[in-house]
Write a protein that holds these residues in place. Sequence first.
Motif: not given
Length: 406
Positions: A45-52, A358-360, A388-391
């Motif tokens: 979750a931390t890595i994914a948050t950093i990416i977005l 997606t928009f981002l 994909l994970v957030t979807l």
Amino acid sequence: MKLTLPKIGPGALVAAAFIGPGTVTACTLAGANFGYALVWALLFATIATIILQDMSARLGAGAKLGLGEALMQNAKSPALKIASAILVFAALAIGNAAYEAGNLAGGALGIEAIFGEASPDRRIFILALAALAAGLLLHGKYKLLERILVMLVLIMSAAFLIAAIMVRPDFRALFNGLIPSIPEGGLLTAIALIGTTIVPYNLFLHAAAARERWHGENDVQSARTDTLVSIGLGGLVSILILTTAAATMFGSDLVVSNAADLARSIEPAFGEAAKYLVGTGLLAAGLTSSITAPMATAYVVTEIWPQNDESKRKTIFRATSLIVLATGVIFSVSGIKPISLILIAQTANGLLLPIIATFLLMVMNRKALLGQYANSLSSNIAGAIVLLVTLGLGLRGIARAFSIWP
């Protein structure tokens, strides 16, 4: 050689936002019920948050656009603009107003944990926290709010770090928890840990704050470093909370219902200092989220409903912040459980997160807008995986809101 510390700013606001009482409680329950087994979920979750959030930071610092503003600019037809505005407003304004009650109540639980049995009525603490948050939102300029939130994040980090050191965690079990696996009955908890960290309104908050904080093209790298350091620290705090709960509560007969139980559980073994540490951390978590949730909503409203007059923009910003805060106060002091609003918020957020992600991704591939700060191939691949994970999480949240999937 001169050592220069990274400039900390908008990234700390995001960390302050996602480490609220809900996250503290989710991490406490994860550690108490499953030990260290779900540490990997927080790491992901931390890595994914950093990416977005890195994309949002580049949008704000590089293109000088808020995410809500970019969303409105790219909606070509009036009907699409209205639909986009309604979706964003439903997810953020209504959702944050509903969850603000939990932020205030969570901060009050932290004070109660510190005072113990001598604690007065919780509503007094809720009103005091709300008054403090209102004063900061009304009279505090961005730089002041940023400094206060950075300070609170550091206090929260120190409190939970010391608490984790005191309980002497099992480091072998902790490292084993980095290997993805879901214990029996742990799926929903893993989803909760990820869902409380990757928050859609933080994408709006970060872009708006980065635009306000960073003013030169050379500041984009500073914004990216701030994102990495601040959100990485936020993820570490979440792991420390889980670690403390796992070391003190896993395998015990304690009944755990919220994060305040963590403070009470470690007091007998480690004295009053431990209770004060966890109580202070929970108080800081509640206060930071009580400030950032209204801020995020206000930023979005001012972007959807832009004003050329700066005084009007500030009036709308402050009015929106106070409405969100006041709604949270009403629910938290009256004892009303905003079930309907929370169901709407879950549904709207479940829809919003993959749509906004997606928009981002689309915006961040516009080189005419971002130039050298547009997404690279590796950023797009990482973003697609997170999408994909957030979807999946979004569909799961919607299904749960309508009781389709238990």
